[in-house]
Design a protein around this motif. Sequence first.
Motif, mmCIF file in Angstrom:
data_model
loop_
_atom_site.group_PDB
_atom_site.id
_atom_site.type_symbol
_atom_site.label_atom_id
_atom_site.label_comp_id
_atom_site.label_asym_id
_atom_site.label_seq_id
_atom_site.Cartn_x
_atom_site.Cartn_y
_atom_site.Cartn_z
ATOM 1 N N ASP A 146 -7.894 -14.217 0.892
ATOM 2 C CA ASP A 146 -9.076 -13.420 1.250
ATOM 3 C C ASP A 146 -9.710 -13.916 2.554
ATOM 4 O O ASP A 146 -10.227 -13.122 3.346
ATOM 5 C CB ASP A 146 -10.118 -13.467 0.129
ATOM 6 N N HIS A 150 0.887 -1.159 0.000
ATOM 7 C CA HIS A 150 0.000 0.000 0.000
ATOM 8 C C HIS A 150 0.923 1.206 0.000
ATOM 9 O O HIS A 150 2.082 1.123 0.424
ATOM 10 C CB HIS A 150 -0.835 -0.056 1.298
ATOM 11 N N GLU A 172 -8.866 -6.385 3.337
ATOM 12 C CA GLU A 172 -10.168 -6.943 3.712
ATOM 13 C C GLU A 172 -11.278 -6.294 2.892
ATOM 14 O O GLU A 172 -12.279 -6.934 2.562
ATOM 15 C CB GLU A 172 -10.424 -6.743 5.208
ATOM 16 N N LYS A 173 -11.065 -5.046 2.527
ATOM 17 C CA LYS A 173 -12.086 -4.318 1.759
ATOM 18 C C LYS A 173 -12.121 -4.755 0.301
ATOM 19 O O LYS A 173 -13.198 -4.907 -0.285
ATOM 20 C CB LYS A 173 -11.799 -2.815 1.856
ATOM 21 N N VAL A 174 -10.954 -4.970 -0.320
ATOM 22 C CA VAL A 174 -10.928 -5.178 -1.776
ATOM 23 C C VAL A 174 -10.441 -6.562 -2.194
ATOM 24 O O VAL A 174 -10.564 -6.927 -3.368
ATOM 25 C CB VAL A 174 -10.063 -4.105 -2.476
ATOM 26 N N THR A 220 -6.975 -12.892 5.688
ATOM 27 C CA THR A 220 -6.211 -11.676 5.397
ATOM 28 C C THR A 220 -5.336 -11.236 6.561
ATOM 29 O O THR A 220 -4.138 -10.994 6.398
ATOM 30 C CB THR A 220 -7.167 -10.536 4.998
ATOM 31 N N SER A 221 -5.920 -11.132 7.726
ATOM 32 C CA SER A 221 -5.170 -10.611 8.875
ATOM 33 C C SER A 221 -4.013 -11.539 9.238
ATOM 34 O O SER A 221 -2.879 -11.091 9.450
ATOM 35 C CB SER A 221 -6.115 -10.436 10.068
ATOM 36 N N ARG A 253 -10.009 -1.369 -9.682
ATOM 37 C CA ARG A 253 -9.630 -2.781 -9.798
ATOM 38 C C ARG A 253 -10.327 -3.362 -11.024
ATOM 39 O O ARG A 253 -11.368 -4.012 -10.902
ATOM 40 C CB ARG A 253 -10.042 -3.554 -8.540
ATOM 41 N N GLY A 264 -5.915 -0.723 -2.533
ATOM 42 C CA GLY A 264 -6.568 0.348 -1.791
ATOM 43 C C GLY A 264 -7.851 0.778 -2.454
ATOM 44 O O GLY A 264 -8.656 -0.044 -2.920
ATOM 45 N N ASN A 265 -8.056 2.092 -2.535
ATOM 46 C CA ASN A 265 -9.261 2.624 -3.164
ATOM 47 C C ASN A 265 -9.055 2.970 -4.632
ATOM 48 O O ASN A 265 -9.893 3.650 -5.235
ATOM 49 C CB ASN A 265 -9.740 3.864 -2.396
ATOM 50 N N SER A 291 -6.962 -3.683 6.745
ATOM 51 C CA SER A 291 -8.275 -3.119 6.387
ATOM 52 C C SER A 291 -8.379 -2.879 4.883
ATOM 53 O O SER A 291 -9.441 -3.093 4.281
ATOM 54 C CB SER A 291 -8.550 -1.832 7.170
ATOM 55 N N ALA A 292 -7.267 -2.476 4.257
ATOM 56 C CA ALA A 292 -7.289 -2.238 2.806
ATOM 57 C C ALA A 292 -7.589 -3.532 2.053
ATOM 58 O O ALA A 292 -8.424 -3.562 1.139
ATOM 59 C CB ALA A 292 -5.970 -1.634 2.344
#
Length: 314
Positions: free
Chosen positions: A172, A43, A226-228, A175-176, A74, A70-71, A223-224
Amino acid sequence: MFSPADFPTPTLVSVNGVELEVFETGQENAGNPIVLCHGWPEHAFSWRYQMPALAAAGYHVIVPNQRGYGNSSRPADVTDYDIEQLSGDLVVLLDHYGYEDAIFVGHDWGANVVWGLTLLHPDRVSKVISLALPYQARTEKPWIEFLEEFLGSDYYFVHFNRQPGVADAVLDQNTSRFLRNLFRKNVPPAPPEPGMMMINLARAEASLGDPLMRDDELAVFVSAFEKVGFTGSINWYRNLDRNWHILADVNPIIQQPALMIYGDRDTIPKSENLTEFVPNVDVVSLDCGHWIQQEKPEETTRAILNWLEDQNAA
């Protein structure tokens, strides 16, 4: 001590048919750009320690989350992540800011993209700084075939290509744990275990070595993803053979001044023929593993700034 809350607020920049989430500092230094390109699975936040120092030294620091991260956008198609697209994003990012060229810094996959950008768009790159990944000379066979022959079908580059979607799903789901087990330092050397390394890390109950970063820093990466999810970023690997074909007729010599920063304990081998392809290169080695700019932030920043100072004085 760096706090994640101190990281710049991003803007979304439209480039090359996608949007990139871009973090900046040193905007008052317009006209002196340096672009920092992260690796996998990382990131823009991985450059948090270098950004303030580079801005203080007079640089306009531009740090994108590249496509798939990230945002940033994709795209769905695997071919949307080849070296033409990834380097094209950086070219149009320069256009967005009105820059003819810039210093480009890349770590890991980001270094691969910066080397490719320099080959495909040499007029847009003034200097190259690579961390961890030296210039990769084009092999006689396509890269995945070459790697499969030497390292086997479980090698993660090969696995990502030959078994699409399998690793993505495991990462996925874990992730953590995966990122906590991956982002380590002082990992004792050991022979590779059987199976696919990244899947093994995602499932491992125990972490080796020491944490690379504090929990609040790791949370930014977790968090990045986990989101995408991981598929967009893994698609970079799925273009290695496509990139091999794209670069077939490109002059393979990098003429720009370059700095190569190795971690002495990195598992990526140092190049034995770097100066054949990058004749104007200087080399620095730091006592660390793969996550160079996060593991040795002050030493990395000092190496970059000292080299840039020498270049500017020359």
